[in-house]
Scaffold this motif. Structure first.
Motif, PDB file in Angstrom:
ATOM      1  N   GLY A  14      72.954 -48.450   2.020  1.00 47.08           N
ATOM      2  CA  GLY A  14      73.709 -49.351   1.158  1.00 47.08           C
ATOM      3  C   GLY A  14      72.872 -49.868   0.004  1.00 47.08           C
ATOM      4  N   VAL A  15      71.584 -50.098   0.270  1.00 44.67           N
ATOM      5  CA  VAL A  15      70.677 -50.545  -0.803  1.00 44.67           C
ATOM      6  C   VAL A  15      70.643 -49.485  -1.906  1.00 44.67           C
ATOM      7  CG1 VAL A  15      68.294 -51.107  -1.381  1.00 44.67           C
ATOM      8  CG2 VAL A  15      69.274 -51.909   0.778  1.00 44.67           C
ATOM      9  N   TRP A  16      70.563 -48.208  -1.501  1.00 41.61           N
ATOM     10  CA  TRP A  16      70.486 -47.137  -2.512  1.00 41.61           C
ATOM     11  C   TRP A  16      71.821 -46.901  -3.190  1.00 41.61           C
ATOM     12  CZ3 TRP A  16      65.993 -47.361  -3.907  1.00 41.61           C
ATOM     13  CH2 TRP A  16      64.918 -47.441  -3.022  1.00 41.61           C
ATOM     14  N   ASP A  17      72.903 -47.305  -2.535  1.00 42.90           N
ATOM     15  CA  ASP A  17      74.193 -47.297  -3.225  1.00 42.90           C
ATOM     16  C   ASP A  17      74.168 -48.324  -4.351  1.00 42.90           C
ATOM     17  OD1 ASP A  17      76.962 -48.435  -3.704  1.00 42.90           O
ATOM     18  OD2 ASP A  17      77.499 -46.712  -2.461  1.00 42.90           O
ATOM     19  N   LEU A  18      73.617 -49.513  -4.039  1.00 45.43           N
ATOM     20  CA  LEU A  18      73.539 -50.568  -5.063  1.00 45.43           C
ATOM     21  C   LEU A  18      72.598 -50.163  -6.196  1.00 45.43           C
ATOM     22  CD1 LEU A  18      74.486 -53.552  -5.586  1.00 45.43           C
ATOM     23  CD2 LEU A  18      72.279 -54.259  -4.701  1.00 45.43           C
ATOM     24  N   GLY A  44      82.815 -50.490  -2.896  1.00 51.68           N
ATOM     25  CA  GLY A  44      81.449 -49.984  -2.977  1.00 51.68           C
ATOM     26  C   GLY A  44      80.474 -51.114  -3.238  1.00 51.68           C
ATOM     27  N   ARG A  45      80.859 -51.999  -4.133  1.00 50.06           N
ATOM     28  CA  ARG A  45      80.026 -53.135  -4.503  1.00 50.06           C
ATOM     29  C   ARG A  45      79.833 -54.067  -3.291  1.00 50.06           C
ATOM     30  NH1 ARG A  45      77.176 -52.897  -8.801  1.00 50.06           N
ATOM     31  NH2 ARG A  45      76.504 -54.911  -9.584  1.00 50.06           N
ATOM     32  N   THR A  46      80.938 -54.383  -2.629  1.00 44.98           N
ATOM     33  CA  THR A  46      80.856 -55.268  -1.458  1.00 44.98           C
ATOM     34  C   THR A  46      79.971 -54.650  -0.387  1.00 44.98           C
ATOM     35  OG1 THR A  46      83.136 -55.858  -1.940  1.00 44.98           O
ATOM     36  CG2 THR A  46      82.264 -56.587   0.170  1.00 44.98           C
ATOM     37  N   PHE A  47      80.184 -53.361  -0.126  1.00 44.48           N
ATOM     38  CA  PHE A  47      79.392 -52.630   0.865  1.00 44.48           C
ATOM     39  C   PHE A  47      77.911 -52.718   0.520  1.00 44.48           C
ATOM     40  CE2 PHE A  47      77.361 -48.344   1.091  1.00 44.48           C
ATOM     41  CZ  PHE A  47      77.022 -48.365   2.434  1.00 44.48           C
ATOM     42  N   ALA A  48      77.577 -52.496  -0.762  1.00 44.95           N
ATOM     43  CA  ALA A  48      76.178 -52.443  -1.167  1.00 44.95           C
ATOM     44  C   ALA A  48      75.512 -53.821  -1.079  1.00 44.95           C
ATOM     45  CB  ALA A  48      76.078 -51.894  -2.586  1.00 44.95           C
ATOM     46  N   ILE A  49      76.217 -54.857  -1.561  1.00 48.56           N
ATOM     47  CA  ILE A  49      75.613 -56.197  -1.544  1.00 48.56           C
ATOM     48  C   ILE A  49      75.425 -56.676  -0.105  1.00 48.56           C
ATOM     49  CG2 ILE A  49      76.008 -58.612  -2.182  1.00 48.56           C
ATOM     50  CD1 ILE A  49      77.351 -57.505  -4.747  1.00 48.56           C
ATOM     51  N   ALA A  82      76.661 -38.809  -7.364  1.00 48.12           N
ATOM     52  CA  ALA A  82      76.099 -37.872  -6.384  1.00 48.12           C
ATOM     53  C   ALA A  82      75.260 -38.615  -5.356  1.00 48.12           C
ATOM     54  CB  ALA A  82      75.262 -36.813  -7.106  1.00 48.12           C
ATOM     55  N   GLN A  83      74.452 -39.573  -5.832  1.00 52.06           N
ATOM     56  CA  GLN A  83      73.619 -40.342  -4.900  1.00 52.06           C
ATOM     57  C   GLN A  83      74.497 -41.121  -3.921  1.00 52.06           C
ATOM     58  OE1 GLN A  83      71.325 -42.726  -7.625  1.00 52.06           O
ATOM     59  NE2 GLN A  83      70.420 -40.900  -8.550  1.00 52.06           N
ATOM     60  N   ARG A  84      75.538 -41.759  -4.464  1.00 59.68           N
ATOM     61  CA  ARG A  84      76.399 -42.569  -3.595  1.00 59.68           C
ATOM     62  C   ARG A  84      77.115 -41.692  -2.581  1.00 59.68           C
ATOM     63  NH1 ARG A  84      77.821 -46.387  -8.478  1.00 59.68           N
ATOM     64  NH2 ARG A  84      76.309 -48.019  -7.996  1.00 59.68           N
ATOM     65  N   SER A  93      74.944 -54.812   2.387  1.00 54.03           N
ATOM     66  CA  SER A  93      73.853 -54.018   2.965  1.00 54.03           C
ATOM     67  C   SER A  93      72.488 -54.573   2.586  1.00 54.03           C
ATOM     68  CB  SER A  93      73.942 -52.558   2.493  1.00 54.03           C
ATOM     69  OG  SER A  93      75.125 -51.972   2.928  1.00 54.03           O
ATOM     70  N   VAL A  94      72.410 -55.274   1.473  1.00 50.66           N
ATOM     71  CA  VAL A  94      71.140 -55.878   1.062  1.00 50.66           C
ATOM     72  C   VAL A  94      70.925 -57.210   1.794  1.00 50.66           C
ATOM     73  CG1 VAL A  94      69.893 -56.913  -0.869  1.00 50.66           C
ATOM     74  CG2 VAL A  94      71.107 -54.751  -1.182  1.00 50.66           C
ATOM     75  N   ALA A  95      71.993 -58.014   1.878  1.00 52.23           N
ATOM     76  CA  ALA A  95      71.842 -59.367   2.429  1.00 52.23           C
ATOM     77  C   ALA A  95      71.579 -59.346   3.939  1.00 52.23           C
ATOM     78  CB  ALA A  95      73.104 -60.181   2.128  1.00 52.23           C
ATOM     79  N   THR A  96      72.249 -58.451   4.657  1.00 47.12           N
ATOM     80  CA  THR A  96      72.169 -58.474   6.120  1.00 47.12           C
ATOM     81  C   THR A  96      70.748 -58.237   6.646  1.00 47.12           C
ATOM     82  OG1 THR A  96      74.449 -57.695   6.106  1.00 47.12           O
ATOM     83  CG2 THR A  96      73.288 -57.616   8.205  1.00 47.12           C
ATOM     84  N   PRO A  97      70.020 -57.203   6.166  1.00 45.52           N
ATOM     85  CA  PRO A  97      68.653 -57.011   6.668  1.00 45.52           C
ATOM     86  C   PRO A  97      67.738 -58.182   6.367  1.00 45.52           C
ATOM     87  CG  PRO A  97      69.384 -55.063   5.472  1.00 45.52           C
ATOM     88  CD  PRO A  97      70.419 -56.118   5.246  1.00 45.52           C
ATOM     89  N   VAL A  98      67.914 -58.821   5.198  1.00 45.95           N
ATOM     90  CA  VAL A  98      67.080 -59.977   4.870  1.00 45.95           C
ATOM     91  C   VAL A  98      67.291 -61.060   5.932  1.00 45.95           C
ATOM     92  CG1 VAL A  98      66.642 -61.802   3.187  1.00 45.95           C
ATOM     93  CG2 VAL A  98      67.084 -59.464   2.406  1.00 45.95           C
ATOM     94  N   LEU A  99      68.559 -61.291   6.288  1.00 42.59           N
ATOM     95  CA  LEU A  99      68.851 -62.343   7.268  1.00 42.59           C
ATOM     96  C   LEU A  99      68.324 -61.973   8.655  1.00 42.59           C
ATOM     97  CD1 LEU A  99      72.297 -63.097   5.770  1.00 42.59           C
ATOM     98  CD2 LEU A  99      70.518 -64.819   6.117  1.00 42.59           C
ATOM     99  N   LEU A 100      68.436 -60.686   9.015  1.00 41.59           N
ATOM    100  CA  LEU A 100      67.881 -60.241  10.295  1.00 41.59           C
ATOM    101  C   LEU A 100      66.375 -60.480  10.324  1.00 41.59           C
ATOM    102  CD1 LEU A 100      68.280 -58.705  13.018  1.00 41.59           C
ATOM    103  CD2 LEU A 100      67.788 -56.597  11.775  1.00 41.59           C
ATOM    104  N   GLY A 101      65.687 -60.128   9.218  1.00 43.70           N
ATOM    105  CA  GLY A 101      64.241 -60.333   9.136  1.00 43.70           C
ATOM    106  C   GLY A 101      63.870 -61.797   9.183  1.00 43.70           C
ATOM    107  N   ILE A 102      64.688 -62.635   8.544  1.00 38.30           N
ATOM    108  CA  ILE A 102      64.439 -64.078   8.575  1.00 38.30           C
ATOM    109  C   ILE A 102      64.488 -64.582  10.018  1.00 38.30           C
ATOM    110  CG2 ILE A 102      65.549 -66.302   8.047  1.00 38.30           C
ATOM    111  CD1 ILE A 102      66.025 -65.307   5.234  1.00 38.30           C
ATOM    112  N   CYS A 103      65.487 -64.120  10.770  1.00 43.25           N
ATOM    113  CA  CYS A 103      65.610 -64.566  12.167  1.00 43.25           C
ATOM    114  C   CYS A 103      64.391 -64.133  12.981  1.00 43.25           C
ATOM    115  CB  CYS A 103      66.887 -64.013  12.790  1.00 43.25           C
ATOM    116  SG  CYS A 103      68.377 -64.737  12.100  1.00 43.25           S
TER     117      CYS A 103
END
Lengths: 450, 363
Positions: free
Chosen positions: B33-37, B125-130, B48-50, B132-142
């Motif tokens: 998802g990050v690479w989609d963004l 696509g935009r919602t999916f990508a954003i 093609a990348q997406r 995908s960026v926010a969720t790992p940050v929050l997991l790492g924070i926990c």
């Protein structure tokens, strides 16, 4: 709104949302597999088209079900840490098994959706069957965990703490069988009737449409038998409740006074302050007969228990009336449809039957929501019946109205989007008439988006 | 180390393996998802990348996601006080993470199966990508918050009677919102993006895409290095127990060396275009970082109050849980192998799928 009420509301809203998708995840794979098998056997391309469309719908609904189910698994702790601390070791077992069932469902749904031309036909059907079986298994395990909250077993209480924990005995709790049976049947009945109802509505406009006729036949094949036998499983459930959860039974029936030969109340408005249920149609001896199979059995009323142990009576009574009323309607329509099919009548051409089925489209889901209201609200004020109060299990974090509001808005938006997406799917249905069928090649692609 | 082979430690080990699987599989899906963004180049290149990302995720993301559910279920069955404690103290970041999980999953599905309108497709696509960026940050924070002792200390503070008057922020926000936890969140995001880029070099159907994801993987590897050292610099203040474990204990040095070897091997393999080797090395690198964290805080689950042994469920529960896990694994692993063999076996496979009409009945 107090934090406790906000937590209860968030849990209720999350469950009410998730249950719809969970139920579809149990029922739809069965429809999809039947359609595909019929295509494989007969070569009738309409069945392939049906299988593909149903698979697409299942994919959308399963994804929302999977993420909202994940939310619930966290919410057990986010909202009720006191409960999980107490119960995790006792009922974690069915949840673990459910985890694996969910795994199997997700894996083989991936295989099914993306594997149409990558695996052999038999393997593809088998993947669909595994999705259906593991979907039902998930329901069995989760409902067993809920059943334990209604009839806690498998531990001894010493100084308010559970000791001698036995997770196997906890899974064999008295509520497990009646609840599981009732829920699995409800899932097939609700999904079958929702699909049948939609196609019945479209058949009223276009009775010779071959696509809708086949969809209706598969949907009723799943929905009608389940709806027909559901009252029997309801009787098993009611007798369980009568024996093990007398306050829930009393609330369901609006029964305030203990009496022998208690009447069955249809409708009516329970008044907790006045301790009576007004305006109900009373059938003499009905409740004693149904709950204990003895017209003179003693039914304990709410007055036999401290007011502090009463559930909210009106809500439970109302939910129960809705469930039984609509469930009875679905059972009668099923009987009608099954008899008509038995006599080889043309179901799709019977306009009165189609009207009756179309009206029933949302009823299964309304019944499920109403039924879970009875189960969950009827257990209050306990989170573990007779053992742990809901108020003692809630998280100490204040401001719970904020997550409640946010998740409610999120689910409202998601729900609206899913409805729009599914509506577009239905609107795109092919207009292929029964008479023209033979003249076309039996390949689904030839009537893509009509 | 004498209680390494007791029931609680074995179950905790299985939990860690499940978390490991989630990070390597589910983590890479978020990285996709990050690479989609961050898709770059001409509109055709971006598309093609997406599409490569979508193809890679499609059949497997839901199965990959279940590893997280398994971790949660194991946690509340085997270590109930840990689950309830974390759920109380990390209510806010966990809830935010859940919103991310919901939005990522549903937006991806809506984009795949929804309307063909470009505007709607872009919105999903935009919602999916954003998400995908926010969720790992929050997991790492926990995870960072657990490692930093702050969550454990607040949990201890909560059991004092004077707590009702304590400040909301001090109890429910401050423990997880520190430079160290944010660093852990960013590192998690970088690691997931790195994994995804490396995996996609193997799955790319043509050289153009392979090269695009190779340069992404190399760039992200550098970001991972920088963030890892920044986190190490923050550790003495942010997570002292963790820091001591990482440098002082006897196993620490071999562990660090192994991590460094894996990281350098991944870089070298990417540089010399040995993509399958790079995939193995990258997975090993991320795995070693995760296990480094776990081993550094052993025997604590939530330091300082909750240890593996102290927080464990009764023996009978753990025994049965192990049986359930064995039974589940017997079903799970063949199924997973089948899934990955069908969809990840040959990189050229999905081109063929596109050429053929999906509606042809099989002969």
């Amino acid at each position: 709104m107090s934090d406790l009420l906000a937590a209860r509301s968030q849990m209720a809203m999350s469950l009410a949302f998730h249950i719809i998708f969970a139920v579809v995840g149990i029922g739809m794979p069965v429809l999809m597999v039947i359609a595909e098998s019929r295509w494989r056997r007969t070569g009738d391309g309409i069945y392939l088209e049906l299988a593909k469309r149903w698979a697409k719908g299942t994919a959308i609904l399963f994804a929302v079900g999977a993420v909202s189910g994940t939310v619930l698994s966290f919410e057990l702790g986010l909202l009720w840490p006191g409960f999980m601390r107490y119960a995790g070791a006792i009922i974690g077992m069915p949840f673990s098994l459910e985890g694996f069932a969910f795994f199997t469902e997700a894996i083989f749904l991936g295989v099914y959706l993306y594997g149409w031309d990558r695996i052999r036909p038999r393997a593809h059907v088998a993947a669909g069957v595994l999705v259906a079986v593991s979907g039902a298994a998930s329901a069995v395990f989760v409902v067993i965990a809920n059943a334990w909250m209604n009839s806690p077993a498998g531990f001894d209480l010493v100084n308010g703490q559970p000791v001698n924990v036995d997770p196997i005995r906890a899974m064999m709790t008295p509520a497990a069988f009646p609840q599981v049976l009732h829920m699995v049947l409800a899932a097939y009945a609700a999904t079958g009737f929702a699909v049948a109802g939609i196609h019945a509505l479209l058949l009223l406009r276009d009775p010779r449409n071959a696509f809708h006729r086949r969809a209706l036949s598969v949907a009723l094949l799943v929905g009608a038998p389940a709806a027909l036998v559901q009252p029997i499983s309801g009787d098993v459930s009611a007798r369980y409740v009568a024996r093990w959860q007398p306050t829930k039974l009393a609330a369901m029936e609006g029964q305030f006074r203990s009496e022998r030969g208690a009447p069955l109340r249809i409708g009516g408005i329970p008044d907790e302050a006045a301790r009576e249920t007004r305006y109900a149609i009373e059938i003499p001896y009905g409740l004693s007969l149904l709950a204990f199979h003895d017209p003179h059995a003693l039914v304990r009323g709410l007055e036999a228990f401290p007011v502090g142990d009463w559930p909210p009576v009106a809500l439970v009574h109302f939910g129960f009336q809705v469930m039984v009323g609509l469930g009875t309607y679905m059972a009668l329509i099923s009987l009608w449809a099954i008899i008509a099919a038995w006599r080889r009548h043309d179901l799709a051409g019977d306009r009165w039957l189609m009207r009756a089925v179309a009206i029933a489209a949302p009823m299964g889901f309304i019944c499920i929501e109403a039924g879970w209201t009875v189960t969950e609200v009827g257990r209050q004020p306990w989170i573990i019946y007779g053992v742990l109060r809901t108020a003692d299990a809630v998280t100490p974090m204040p401001g719970l109205i904020v997550p409640f509001t946010i998740f409610t808005l999120l689910y409202c938006v998601l729900g609206a989007i899913v409805v729009v997406l599914l509506y577009k799917q239905v609107v795109k249905s092919p207009r292929i008439r029964e008479e023209e069928r033979g003249t076309r090649t039996p390949v689904g692609a030839s009537w893509g988006a009509a | 180390m004498s209680d390494l082979f007791t029931l609680p430690t074995i179950v905790a080990g299985i939990m860690l393996i499940s978390l490991n699987a989630y990070v390597l599989l589910g983590g890479a899906d978020f990285g996709g998802g990050v690479w989609d963004l961050l898709a770059t180049g001409s509109p055709a290149r971006r598309a093609a990348q997406r599409e490569l990302v979508a193809h890679a995720l499609g059949p497997i993301w839901e199965a990959n996601h279940v590893w997280l559910v398994l971790v949660v279920v194991l946690l509340f069955t085997a270590f109930p006080p840990v689950f309830s404690g974390l759920a109380i103290m990390l209510h806010i970041p966990l809830s935010l993470m859940l919103i991310g999980i919901v939005l990522r999953g549903s937006a991806f599905t809506f984009r795949t199966y929804g309307s063909e309108h470009d505007a709607a497709q872009r919105r999903w696509g935009r919602t999916f990508a954003i998400a995908s960026v926010a969720t790992p940050v929050l997991l790492g924070i926990c995870i960072g918050a657990i490692a930093s002792d702050a969550v454990g200390r607040s949990l201890g503070a909560l059991s004092h009677p004077s707590v009702a008057r304590q400040d909301f922020t001090a109890l429910f926000v401050a423990p997880w919102l520190t430079p160290f936890t944010i660093g852990a969140g960013l590192l998690t995001l970088a690691l997931f993006a790195f994994l995804a880029a490396v995996y996609l070099t193997v799955e790319a159907p043509d050289d153009a895409l392979r090269e695009e994801f190779r340069s992404r993987a190399l760039a992200t590897a550098v970001v991972v290095f920088v963030l890892a050292f920044a986190l190490l610099a923050l550790a003495p203040a942010g997570a002292p127990r963790m820091h001591t474990g990482l440098i002082a204990s006897p196993w620490a040095i071999p562990f660090q060396i192994a991590t460094a070897i894996a990281a350098v091997a991944a870089l070298w393999a990417l540089w010399t275009r040995r993509f399958r080797l790079a995939r193995i090395a990258a997975a090993a690198q991320v795995t070693l970082i995760l296990w480094g964290w776990a081993v550094a805080q052993y025997p604590f689950l939530v330091p300082p109050p909750l240890t593996i042994r102290g927080a464990a469920a009764p023996e009978r529960t753990l025994e049965l849980l192990l049986w359930a896990l064995a039974l589940g694994a017997a079903v799970l692993f063949p199924s997973l192998a089948y899934l990955f063999r069908i969809f990840k076996g040959r990189p050229e496979a999905f081109e063929r799928m596109d050429e053929r009409s999906p509606a042809q009945p099989n002969p």
